[in-house]
Design a protein around this motif. Structure first.
Motif, PDB file in Angstrom:
ATOM      1  N   TYR A  28       0.833  -1.194   0.000  1.00 15.14           N
ATOM      2  CA  TYR A  28       0.000   0.000   0.000  1.00 15.14           C
ATOM      3  C   TYR A  28       0.867   1.242   0.000  1.00 15.14           C
ATOM      4  CZ  TYR A  28      -3.382  -3.431   1.564  1.00 15.14           C
ATOM      5  OH  TYR A  28      -4.182  -4.526   1.666  1.00 15.14           O
ATOM      6  N   ARG A  29       0.539   2.188  -0.846  1.00 15.54           N
ATOM      7  CA  ARG A  29       1.189   3.483  -0.810  1.00 15.54           C
ATOM      8  C   ARG A  29       0.156   4.480  -0.288  1.00 15.54           C
ATOM      9  NH1 ARG A  29       5.795   2.564  -0.972  1.00 15.54           N
ATOM     10  NH2 ARG A  29       7.160   2.089  -2.720  1.00 15.54           N
ATOM     11  N   ASP A  30      -0.332   4.209   0.895  1.00 16.07           N
ATOM     12  CA  ASP A  30      -1.360   5.072   1.448  1.00 16.07           C
ATOM     13  C   ASP A  30      -0.731   6.309   2.078  1.00 16.07           C
ATOM     14  OD1 ASP A  30      -3.062   3.189   0.527  1.00 16.07           O
ATOM     15  OD2 ASP A  30      -3.730   2.468   2.475  1.00 16.07           O
ATOM     16  N   ILE A  66      -4.997   9.242   1.108  1.00 15.16           N
ATOM     17  CA  ILE A  66      -5.000   8.336  -0.048  1.00 15.16           C
ATOM     18  C   ILE A  66      -5.174   6.926   0.491  1.00 15.16           C
ATOM     19  CG2 ILE A  66      -3.641   7.328  -1.926  1.00 15.16           C
ATOM     20  CD1 ILE A  66      -2.194  10.016  -2.186  1.00 15.16           C
ATOM     21  N   GLY A  67      -6.166   6.229  -0.036  1.00 12.41           N
ATOM     22  CA  GLY A  67      -6.419   4.868   0.423  1.00 12.41           C
ATOM     23  C   GLY A  67      -7.274   4.127  -0.576  1.00 12.41           C
ATOM     24  N   THR A  68      -7.927   3.083  -0.085  1.00 16.65           N
ATOM     25  CA  THR A  68      -8.699   2.184  -0.940  1.00 16.65           C
ATOM     26  C   THR A  68     -10.143   2.144  -0.463  1.00 16.65           C
ATOM     27  OG1 THR A  68      -6.693   0.833  -1.003  1.00 16.65           O
ATOM     28  CG2 THR A  68      -8.666  -0.136  -1.961  1.00 16.65           C
ATOM     29  N   GLU A  79     -12.880  -0.149   0.372  1.00 16.75           N
ATOM     30  CA  GLU A  79     -12.957  -1.582   0.653  1.00 16.75           C
ATOM     31  C   GLU A  79     -14.401  -2.005   0.876  1.00 16.75           C
ATOM     32  OE1 GLU A  79      -9.832  -2.909   3.276  1.00 16.75           O
ATOM     33  OE2 GLU A  79      -8.319  -2.126   1.895  1.00 16.75           O
ATOM     34  N   ILE A  94     -13.211   5.271   3.543  1.00 16.02           N
ATOM     35  CA  ILE A  94     -11.934   4.984   2.891  1.00 16.02           C
ATOM     36  C   ILE A  94     -11.061   4.227   3.889  1.00 16.02           C
ATOM     37  CG2 ILE A  94     -11.106   7.294   3.562  1.00 16.02           C
ATOM     38  CD1 ILE A  94      -9.266   7.273   1.145  1.00 16.02           C
ATOM     39  N   ASP A 112     -11.093   0.474  -5.682  1.00 16.61           N
ATOM     40  CA  ASP A 112     -10.569   1.712  -6.262  1.00 16.61           C
ATOM     41  C   ASP A 112      -9.623   2.401  -5.283  1.00 16.61           C
ATOM     42  OD1 ASP A 112     -12.159   1.257  -8.452  1.00 16.61           O
ATOM     43  OD2 ASP A 112     -13.584   2.871  -8.053  1.00 16.61           O
ATOM     44  N   ARG A 113      -8.542   2.972  -5.828  1.00 13.58           N
ATOM     45  CA  ARG A 113      -7.613   3.779  -5.031  1.00 13.58           C
ATOM     46  C   ARG A 113      -8.028   5.229  -5.221  1.00 13.58           C
ATOM     47  NH1 ARG A 113      -4.248   2.577  -1.733  1.00 13.58           N
ATOM     48  NH2 ARG A 113      -2.596   3.882  -2.521  1.00 13.58           N
ATOM     49  N   SER A 152      -6.718   5.063  -9.207  1.00  9.50           N
ATOM     50  CA  SER A 152      -6.722   3.899 -10.096  1.00  9.50           C
ATOM     51  C   SER A 152      -7.960   3.063  -9.831  1.00  9.50           C
ATOM     52  CB  SER A 152      -5.455   3.054  -9.911  1.00  9.50           C
ATOM     53  OG  SER A 152      -5.395   2.543  -8.598  1.00  9.50           O
TER      54      SER A 152
END
Length: 164
Positions: free
Chosen positions: A5-7, A29-31, A33, A57, A111-112, A146
């Motif tokens: 993860y590049r959170d 910045i995250g995903t 879920e 997020i 989605d990121r 992304s």
């Protein structure tokens, strides 16, 4: 520890002339879920015609930075967990209004995304007086970084059953 993860999580204090904190501006910045996809309400506001999205997020490995903000605001987030490798997963609620609500509603699991906005502390006193109020972010910016990975290559042989 594999950095899957590049959170990212950061916040800055916005202060008035006297140096008092007016609000906190948060960038994360995250995903999106499993329980994070946004629900949409279109019946809010004084005229019952305001649109608002409520989503969540997930940020991995950012709990130390998140804790600083939570300590400063005496609040909590939606959920916090640590996996077997000691990597934290923090789930933060956010809201988005009007056309931003439509953007939030488009986000799918996997989605990121980058979400920025103002930290908002929602009191839980009426429902649960012992619990800290929840911090959420009122989004001023939502950005898709992304899309969720879909299986792009589908073999034309995938439905064939091997012969005995």
């Amino acid at each position: 520890m594999g950095m899957r993860y590049r959170d990212y999580f950061s916040f800055e204090s916005i202060r008035d002339k006297n140096g008092e904190v007016v609000c906190y501006h948060v960038t994360m910045i995250g995903t999106i879920e499993n329980d994070g996809t946004a629900t949409l309400r279109t019946d809010l506001g004084t005229n019952g015609d305001q649109k608002m999205a409520f989503g969540r997020i997930t940020l991995h490995g950012q709990d130390k930075k998140i804790r600083v903000l939570l300590n400063e605001t005496s609040s909590r987030i939606y959920s916090h967990q640590t996996d077997i490798d000691g990597i934290s997963a923090d789930v933060i609620s956010y809201t988005a209004r009007d056309w931003r609500a439509d953007e939030a509603y488009e986000f799918e699991v996997g989605d990121r995304v980058l979400i920025e906005g103002r930290a908002y502390i929602r009191s839980a006193a009426n429902r649960n007086p012992d619990r800290l109020p929840e911090l959420s972010v009122t989004a001023t910016g939502l950005f898709m970084l992304s899309k969720a990975r879909k299986d792009r290559f589908v073999s034309m042989h995938k439905d064939l059953v091997p012969q005995e």
